[in-house]
Design an enzyme around this catalytic site. Structure first.
Site, short mmCIF file in Angstrom:
data_model
loop_
_atom_site.label_atom_id
_atom_site.label_comp_id
_atom_site.label_asym_id
_atom_site.label_seq_id
_atom_site.Cartn_x
_atom_site.Cartn_y
_atom_site.Cartn_z
CE1 TYR A 6 0.34 -2.48 -14.30
CE2 TYR A 6 -2.02 -2.11 -14.48
CZ TYR A 6 -0.89 -2.86 -14.77
OH TYR A 6 -1.02 -3.97 -15.55
CD GLU A 7 5.02 -0.89 -10.90
OE1 GLU A 7 6.16 -0.41 -10.96
OE2 GLU A 7 4.49 -1.27 -9.84
CB ALA A 58 12.83 14.19 -27.58
CB ALA A 64 -0.94 -0.02 1.20
#
Lengths: 680, 680
Positions: free
Chosen positions: B447-448, B542, B164
């Site tokens: 996510y991540e 880029a 968490a």
């Protein structure tokens, strides 16, 4: 002035504060701050956007009516409902509508449609086909005698109808529908039959369980000859018991990406008989002896398609407006990141990347709406001509409506997804409202004509025009000579509407003519259909450019009629839309050195400038869309900006939260864990 | 040979027929015909694609095991389940896994992960965080003593954990997490506290109802000073009764776009106390007197992120492979349209537009997988270096993994959507399997690490490299001089890998350096963060080019190692991928007249040729992905091609079909209709 200044304290003293009905006590100060920055009168924007004060007033009446009648509202948010609950909710509201049917006024389609939409919103569409397809098709295809028999019951509610054309194995190519209606002159009946599983009617809304009638499109056979697909009026369930009639097999086709409040269904006929008179006979007929009588004008049916697509374009643009509203409001209250250490986290709407994620779609929502409105205006003109037997404008408008439908529906999906991403993690929760919106909306790329099929139809029309010039605004550019061989753009600030259109015409003409030349070259060595197939990727591209040019033209024209205070921000949005397309497709603009790299750089500066111009007005623009909370259905897009407490409130609807320890724990995990503990 | 020739009759006589394990009796002849056309050995393709015979064998073992154990399978298709049923199904299978835990082997991550994935597939992800986050974080952040205490229970199943970190109002910017862990030296405890609603932990999988432990990331306060976010091991539910502990408020956050078999949850602490030893103390420590001890190496934590992202890239590429499999197989049995009147309807896969819709994504599925695999290889190298205290490669690989994650996850969503559209109307039904796939997959953009945030991290790294040159394969190109100022491409057929890379390096270098120059120019007049913000759209572009160049390079290199018979079609796919990007971004390639319009036309011809080359092998390529039917979960993508009867079978799962007359009809409509009939 810095973007992070405490503007709110100053602005609250300004008179504009009183002009904005969206500012209320208890709102999140972060969103009030935005509203105080507006450079225009939001209500005037709304009037412009919704096509005048009269139409806006009628919308507000519908909203008030539904606010006052709980039976027309959801009991709790639809994402918490199972499919069975969704259907119950939908049919319950429908029963409510029957009670309040004075809101259904077929002489005011605009108001009626909005009433239906605001009651059923997105996921709950049972019976939509009754209103949107069954009634209009009946109206346009039934003979006067048939109408007088069937229409009163269809309006009163004892006939619930749907429109069944698509089959499991057949969509686009109508002539290959497998369902047959064979005329039997002895009994003066048609025999409806489904020869194989792939010939099952498949998809029609509310066909599975709730309709008791359907207009069935079947290949008509009479006197041993197939006369092609025709519509038939067919009773499928007992009017009293509602049981499925004998010699029919029908049911629900199962869950879908959305529309799960509706029983999209399948239907198979086993030599099912209906009276001769149940063929819809306004245009073509079968006489008692089986003689087939052709329709007087084969193109009359096109009118309906054009109408449906013009409605679609505006509706789908409105879906994008919903998503943009949610993303913009949320981005004005979500703070994340601290560019100046110690100065506090900034609103994510202050990031250029976030503006560039959302604002081009804000521009598209407006551009597509304007294009849809214009399409409806042209449709009215064409309908009038059609009634006078004149069909010359039909190919133009048919191609245009096909192309707009294809382009708009596809781009809207991409935009809704960008808005979802702009909401970060919370965009993935149903609390954002965007998953439901996206799932509902994306079907539009396929229904009413697969987008690629439609684009190829536009291309076919364009190729005809290339070969045989026509005049008029929509296609005239194809045979115009460029007055210049290079763009005259010197600064994005002085880039005139006239020059913009000239540049766009130049590029579009080149793309279309190149496709035409390629098709001619391929046709020299290949069979016609092979040549067409081998060019079809390029042909679709040409069709898209044709439609884009139309949107650019109509957008610039319409904006010049906006109220004076609203015009500057609309111009910034239009420039963002247009320049962004030019930069993203710069290859087409620099080809043949029509534009230089320096000119492209001018457009890039124009984009940055437009983003900055739109930024302070962003929340007020989406306020100006005036989307009711019943329609928005979003915790993140709330008018008051109090998102976080509302997210916590939202969890109370979850059935999982009714118990501390969930059933599945007791059932499966507790016994295993006990065993493991016993071993230790 | 014409595309419509009766190739099947001839091909069935060829020896290849015996080599294809995907051809079986009773299959749809339309799909068998495709398999007979394969120009390569499918099994050899599969071995190449899955990284060797050994890994493939281990996959097949997992598949066989699950086929043999009904408890590990869904009872019926998940789209027919309510949220409560999904959770029940998911936990039931989890309990089954506890029984068959010998398949969970932490020394064979590849096999274990595949086992978990194939049991839980998409919608049913309860407890995934236990395996994917809780255990790995414990492993890397707990001290040896902590590990020996907690790990056995965490592996045996009495500890169910989650991770968490994210809070309702805080995602990307970890330093602003609101949850605090304040050390109290008197009791030698940490006091966990959530000061506001926006500080509630929000989103962690299985936090709401099923976990009894969580690793909580909180800002550590000790001796009156904030030491930033740190992880704590926290018991949140009673180990026996499973009731939530006092001074905690926790529950389910409600329905999501997907993952509804999981109870993503919220959690608020009200001065909740845990022992000092529950801070994970492998790297930093708090001593009994409250003294804070810093970690020896601040960059060690990066390793984990790189690993997770490298896994993600491959997984998400696999989602695209699933969608492409469904769209390709279905397009080979769906017939629609009759280009030659009377010759019968053709397979939709024969339309160039359909090929162009699907095949570029087939190419991407392969390219992204290869890039993900390569990232894992580099990660292993870097991990080894890190263990030896050497971190020089970390910035390179961190940037690369961030960029690949961002680019791949976004492009995969677009691809899955195109595959859905390629399935026409049926793509909208859950029977296609694509709605579930798409909903599951699209969370990966957020996510991540939010994709735009990640791209800006890549850009930050690139700007550093522009200022201070580095060597090596990944960034060396930025400081290389072009040997030519124009591309040497003369024919797409002779366009060498070397030349392709040279052209891509030229364009990428220009895009990156232009962003660098713009940033420098803006920095001259603006504060650093304002300059950065005003260039951020260009900076993201880029970053994307940098990642694309990497993929092009690695794709060409890897394909040159493929088995000889597999190589030609892989080369066609690579060329399609590369040329299509070049044509779609032709503006960048023709800028400064590096390429001419004629050279772009060559690439267009190359695309057409690649589509035609891939066409006969298309079904065998997706067969070669070797995706098990448990994973595919698609009526349209069935190996046997018998789609239409299976669609009809699918309807039997619908609860609506258990009764002829639905409940909602009796409840709401029958009474109204009776009243109306009485009036008539």
């Amino acid at each position: 002035m810095s973007e992070y200044s405490p503007f709110v304290q100053i602005a609250s003293l300004l008179p504009t504060a009183n002009m904005n009905q969206y500012i209320r006590d208890g709102d999140n100060p972060d969103i009030t701050e935005e509203r105080l920055k507006a450079t225009f009168d939001v209500d005037r924007f709304t009037e412009f956007y919704h096509g005048g004060a009269k139409r806006l007033k009628s919308r507000r009446e519908v909203e008030k009516y539904i606010e006052d009648h709980k039976e027309l509202q959801d009991t709790h948010p639809t994402p918490f409902m199972s499919r069975e609950e969704l259907i119950d909710n939908s049919v319950r509201k429908l029963a409510g509508m029957a009670k309040y049917h004075k809101m259904i006024d077929m002489t005011n389609i605009e108001k009626t449609t909005y009433f239906l939409q605001l009651v059923h919103v997105r996921d709950s569409m049972a019976f939509s086909l009754h209103y949107l397809m069954f009634l209009p098709v009946l109206q346009s295809q039934a003979s006067p005698e048939q109408l007088s028999e069937w229409m009163p019951k269809s309006l009163s509610g004892t006939i619930i109808g749907t429109y069944a054309q698509t089959e499991m194995g057949h969509g686009t190519n109508l002539s290959k529908l497998e369902t047959t209606a064979t005329y039997d002159p002895k009994s003066q009946e048609f025999v409806l039959h489904t020869p194989t599983i792939s010939g099952a009617k498949w998809w029609p809304g509310s066909l599975g369980k709730f309709s008791n009638h359907a207009i069935i499109v079947a290949n008509l056979w009479t006197n041993g000859k197939c006369e092609g697909p025709h519509p038939f009026f067919v009773e499928i369930r007992d009017p009293v018991t509602h049981k499925a009639l004998p010699n029919l097999k029908l049911g629900d086709i199962g869950p879908k990406l959305s529309l799960n409040g509706s029983d999209n269904g399948y239907l198979m006929f086993d030599n099912f008989r209906i009276p001769r008179n149940n063929m819809l006979m306004r245009h073509s007929k079968v006489l008692p002896d089986g003689t087939y009588v052709k329709p007087p004008h084969s193109k009359l049916a096109y009118g309906g398609m054009v109408f449906v697509r013009s409605m679609m374009v505006r509706d789908i643009a409105n879906h994008l407006a919903n998503a943009v509203t949610i993303a913009t409001r949320y981005s004005s209250v979500r703070r994340q990141g601290e560019p100046v250490p110690g100065a506090g986290e900034v609103k994510i709407l202050d990031y250029q990347t976030q503006q560039y994620r959302i604002f081009p779609y804000m521009a598209k929502a407006i551009a597509f709406r304007i294009a849809g409105e214009e399409l409806q205006n042209i449709f009215k003109k064409v309908s009038k001509q059609l009634r006078q037997g004149e069909a010359s404008l039909l190919p133009d408008i048919h191609a245009l409506s096909s192309g707009l439908k294809a382009l708009v529906t596809f781009e809207v999906q991409g935009g809704i997804e960008q808005c979802r991403l702009a909401c970060g993690g919370h965009g993935y929760s149903h609390a954002s409202g965007i998953p439901e919106l996206s799932a509902f909306s994306c079907g539009s790329c396929t229904y009413e004509g697969d987008n690629l099929v439609l684009l190829l139809q536009v291309a076919k029309y364009l190729m005809k025009v290339c070969a045989q010039p026509v005049e008029g605004e929509i296609c005239g550019y194809l045979h115009k000579k460029s007055s210049n061989t290079i763009s005259e753009l010197s600064s994005h600030r002085t880039y005139s509407d006239h020059q913009i259109i000239q540049d766009w015409e130049h590029v579009t003409r080149r793309v279309v003519l190149q496709a035409f030349q390629k098709l001619q070259a391929e046709s020299a060595t290949k069979q016609k259909h092979e040549a067409w197939n081998s060019c079809s990727v390029e042909l679709c591209k040409a069709a898209r450019w044709h439609v884009r040019l139309y949107i650019v033209r109509i957008l610039l024209a319409k904006i010049s009629t906006a109220p004076e205070d609203v015009r500057p921000v609309l111009r910034a949005l239009a420039k963002l839309y247009i320049f962004d397309l030019q930069v993203s497709n710069k290859g087409h603009f620099v080809e043949d050195r029509y534009m230089s790299s320096q000119q492209i750089d001018q457009l890039k500066s124009g984009i940055s400038e437009a983003l900055a111009t739109i930024r302070p007005d962003a929340v007020s623009i989406v306020d100006g869309f005036a989307i009711h909370e019943f329609e928005l259905k979003s915790v993140l897009g709330r008018r008051d900006g109090n998102v976080y407490p509302a997210l916590m409130e939202w969890t109370k609807h979850s059935k999982l939260n009714q118990k501390d320890v969930p059933d599945a724990f007791e059932k499966y995990l507790a016994p295993i864990m006990e065993k493991i503990r016993a071993k230790i």
